[in-house]
Design a protein around this motif. Structure first.
Motif, short mmCIF file in Angstrom:
data_model
loop_
_atom_site.label_atom_id
_atom_site.label_comp_id
_atom_site.label_asym_id
_atom_site.label_seq_id
_atom_site.Cartn_x
_atom_site.Cartn_y
_atom_site.Cartn_z
N PHE A 1 39.88 180.89 -41.42
CA PHE A 1 38.52 180.91 -42.42
C PHE A 1 39.30 181.14 -44.09
CE2 PHE A 1 35.21 181.63 -39.80
CZ PHE A 1 34.13 181.78 -40.28
N GLU A 2 40.58 181.33 -44.45
CA GLU A 2 41.36 181.41 -45.28
C GLU A 2 42.09 180.45 -45.96
OE1 GLU A 2 44.23 184.55 -45.79
OE2 GLU A 2 42.81 186.36 -45.36
N THR A 3 42.37 179.61 -44.75
CA THR A 3 43.39 178.56 -45.18
C THR A 3 42.51 177.07 -44.84
OG1 THR A 3 44.02 178.16 -43.07
CG2 THR A 3 45.53 179.91 -44.67
N GLY A 4 41.56 177.09 -43.71
CA GLY A 4 40.79 176.11 -43.95
C GLY A 4 41.57 175.37 -42.84
N GLU A 5 42.65 174.87 -42.25
CA GLU A 5 43.66 174.19 -41.52
C GLU A 5 43.70 174.53 -40.01
OE1 GLU A 5 47.75 175.47 -42.73
OE2 GLU A 5 47.67 174.64 -44.15
N ILE A 6 44.06 173.68 -39.17
CA ILE A 6 43.29 173.75 -37.81
C ILE A 6 45.55 174.52 -37.19
CG2 ILE A 6 44.12 172.54 -35.75
CD1 ILE A 6 42.35 169.68 -37.36
N PHE A 7 45.37 175.41 -36.72
CA PHE A 7 45.60 176.05 -35.63
C PHE A 7 46.37 175.71 -34.10
CE2 PHE A 7 47.47 179.97 -33.05
CZ PHE A 7 48.48 180.47 -33.90
N ARG A 8 47.33 175.94 -33.78
CA ARG A 8 47.72 175.33 -32.09
C ARG A 8 48.58 176.10 -31.80
NH1 ARG A 8 47.17 170.36 -34.44
NH2 ARG A 8 46.55 168.54 -33.33
N GLU A 9 47.97 176.73 -30.21
CA GLU A 9 48.81 177.69 -29.51
C GLU A 9 49.03 177.46 -27.88
OE1 GLU A 9 47.99 181.73 -29.46
OE2 GLU A 9 45.64 181.30 -28.86
N GLU A 10 49.96 178.08 -27.53
CA GLU A 10 50.03 178.17 -26.05
C GLU A 10 50.38 179.45 -25.67
OE1 GLU A 10 52.79 175.47 -24.18
OE2 GLU A 10 52.21 173.99 -24.78
N TYR A 11 49.18 179.79 -24.54
CA TYR A 11 49.36 181.58 -24.21
C TYR A 11 48.92 181.54 -22.33
CZ TYR A 11 44.25 181.02 -23.24
OH TYR A 11 43.10 180.76 -23.24
N GLU A 12 49.24 182.18 -21.87
CA GLU A 12 49.24 182.20 -20.17
C GLU A 12 48.93 183.82 -20.31
OE1 GLU A 12 53.48 182.28 -18.43
OE2 GLU A 12 54.00 180.33 -19.57
N ASP A 13 47.85 183.57 -18.98
CA ASP A 13 47.37 184.58 -17.66
C ASP A 13 48.63 184.73 -16.80
OD1 ASP A 13 46.26 182.11 -16.49
OD2 ASP A 13 44.49 182.91 -17.23
#
Length: 586
Positions: free
Chosen positions: A209-221
């Protein structure tokens, strides 16, 4: 509705004694106007046509003999949703038109003194209707195509606001969570996740909301690895971020790090009833050998595919248009294997299918892996079968000697131990028999199976003469492991064996927005609340305690779940929940 020469066909029904009315046929079939025409002289036949096919426009000539327009329109208003646009030609009083409009009918009156005047006004009306209709449906098609695509993706897709409140979830995400859409309405991310999960998620949302940039991540359950992409949704007027769209993709843990979430090789295209392309994404253009600047609109599927494949494709499109349901398909092209999902694109106002979105994925690598696994399973199963056969032979001999010892031994103390040994050997035999059933789960590919037929066959194999087994599931098919018949056999057998005063077993179903639930209920004793979860555990219950455990495992192959929800003392009730994509109706 279908598309032809870039325009939507508007269906027109004419009711008149002496067709065509004032050369209406010439107007309607004029190339400038996107209409299809049907003329009917019989009143009842016309009413049936309207009820069954709901044309866009109904033109009625008041001079038609024996026509009670008042009753006719009242019947349309009562039976047809949404009602068609009615054009009344000559002889209708203004107060009658007012009454029709007040009842919710869309009426256009043409009341001229001469034929030329009526013809001119009709031509003007059809021209304006054509322009408005095409503009509205072009917008509906764009919106419906987008929603169809989002709802049919294999990925979890949802949208949140700055407070992490859910604004939207597609069906795949709801299926993954195992919840209904109603549960999430107005709720926030923290209502369904742990505090650490929420802190991480809200931090990402705040940053976007502050930067307006796309964000990517990887995570596990505990079971899987996921790739997740957060995309800002901006206000069209000032470019401020108003929401964040989240796409979550389950990945193979064996995949290399850093694979781009946008790198999915999926062909996506939309076709009309005649299999003409309405839109094609870049991946499918490349598969067809089309350059980006080449025109594909209006080209038909058969122009790029061999005759046999074109016919099967056309049959599926016809089925989706007629049934308004999803369809799954796999096919080969040379040495490559593809899966296809056919998704109906529906007009949000009329709920009619106006196009079909097709999502095609290259599954060649998966098929090669499946083939290797099948071959490995066959060899393991052969070894297990030989080993099991040898164990059972020795076990049979052991049980035979135990029987002799029990008959010949007069000592009560010895008999006690012999009985314990006999019980243990019987248990071993049951476990080995179960291992045969369990190893067969998932060996063969799941197939579409008729539920009503499965229930009938299972019932015929059991002694149920004094118990009425009823099924209200005619036409229902499920995509399940080939051993799913054992599920229905176990449910009926358990009811017969433990229901005490049971006299009937009923199979019914309820369809929701994202799943269908099959209910198997009886009027027997029921299951105590403290045992409702335990009965699906391996080894719990009388006899082997493996029937319901095995049933749960068989159903889980295609994402189907089973639970018990009956009231103790009133009867058992098993609920089989089937995700949207693995059931259909004939």
């Amino acid at each position: 509705m279908s598309k032809k020469r870039g325009e939507y066909l508007i269906s027109v029904l004419i009711i008149d004694d002496k067709p065509p009315v004032f050369d209406i046929e010439e107007i309607v079939t004029d190339k400038k106007y996107p209409f299809s025409l049907k003329i009917i002289t019989d009143i009842q036949e016309a009413l049936n046509e309207i009820k069954n096919n709901n044309p866009d426009i109904v033109i009625i000539n008041s001079r038609k003999n024996g026509l009670n327009v008042h009753d006719f329109l009242r019947e349309i208003k009562k039976e047809v949703r949404p009602p068609p646009h009615i054009v009344l030609i000559s002889g209708f009083k203004p107060e009658f038109i007012g009454e029709c409009i007040s009842h919710g009918l869309n009426i256009h009156l043409i009341n001229e003194d001469n034929t030329d005047g009526e013809l001119r006004k009709l031509k003007s009306f059809l021209s304006k209707y054509s322009e408005v209709y095409e503009e509205r449906n072009s917008k509906s098609l764009r919106n419906a195509k987008y929603r169809s695509l989002i709802e049919s993706m294999d990925d979890s897709i949802y949208m949140v606001d700055s407070d992490c409140r859910y604004l939207y979830m597609n069906k795949k995400h709801l299926m993954r969570l195992g919840r209904s859409s109603e549960l999430y309405r107005g709720r926030r991310y923290q209502d369904f996740h742990t505090e650490p999960e929420y802190e991480k998620f809200s931090g990402i949302i705040s940053s976007i909301f502050e930067t307006g940039e796309i964000f990517r991540e990887e995570y596990e359950d505990d079971k899987f690895r996921f790739r997740r992409i957060f995309t800002p949704v901006s206000n069209i007027e000032d470019d401020s971020v108003v929401a964040v769209n989240v796409v979550s993709v389950k990945t193979d843990p064996a995949e290399k790090e850093g694979i781009n979430i946008d790198g999915e090789d999926k062909s996506v295209y939309v076709v009309d009833r005649e299999c003409s392309y309405l839109s094609i994404n870049r991946a499918h253009q490349e598969r067809l050998g089309l350059k980006p600047e080449q025109i594909y609109s209006g080209k038909r599927y058969e122009e790029f595919h061999p005759e046999g494949k074109s016919e099967s494709f056309a049959e599926i499109i016809k089925k989706v248009f007629s049934e308004g349901d999803y369809f799954l398909d796999e096919y080969c092209c040379g040495e490559n294997h593809f899966s296809r999902r056919f998704c109906p694109v529906k007009d949000p106002e009329t709920d009619r299918v106006i196009a079909v979105t097709v999502i095609s994925s290259n599954i060649t690598s998966r098929k090669i892996s499946e083939k290797s696994l099948i071959e490995s399973n066959k060899k393991l199963n052969l070894l297990n079968s030989i080993t099991r056969h040898d164990i059972l032979n020795n076990l049979t001999a052991l049980q035979g000697y135990l029987e002799i010892l029990m008959e010949d031994s007069p000592d009560e103390k010895d008999l006690k131990y012999f009985r314990i040994m006999k019980k243990a050997s019987d248990s071993i035999q049951n476990q080995i028999s179960f291992s045969k059933d369990y190893q067969d789960i998932g060996v063969e590919k799941p197939v579409w199976q008729d539920v009503d037929e499965l229930i009938g066959k299972s019932s015929s194999l059991l002694s149920t003469e004094k118990i009425a087994v009823k099924s209200d599931l005619k036409g229902l098919r499920i995509f399940a492991d080939r051993m799913v018949e054992k599920v229905f056999y176990n449910l009926i057998q358990n009811a017969v064996s433990y229901g005490d005063t049971i006299s009937e077993i009923n199979f019914t179903a309820t369809e929701g927005s994202d799943e269908l639930i099959i209910f198997c209920g009886d009027n027997g004793r029921g299951i105590p609340d403290e045992e409702k979860m335990k009965i699906f555990q391996r080894g719990y219950g009388k006899n082997t305690g493996l029937g319901l455990f095995l049933s749960k495992e068989i159903l889980s192959i295609t994402g189907i779940t089973i639970s018990e929800s009956g009231i103790y003392g009133e009867g058992a009730c098993f609920e089989i929940k089937i995700p949207r994509l693995v059931y259909s109706f004939k």
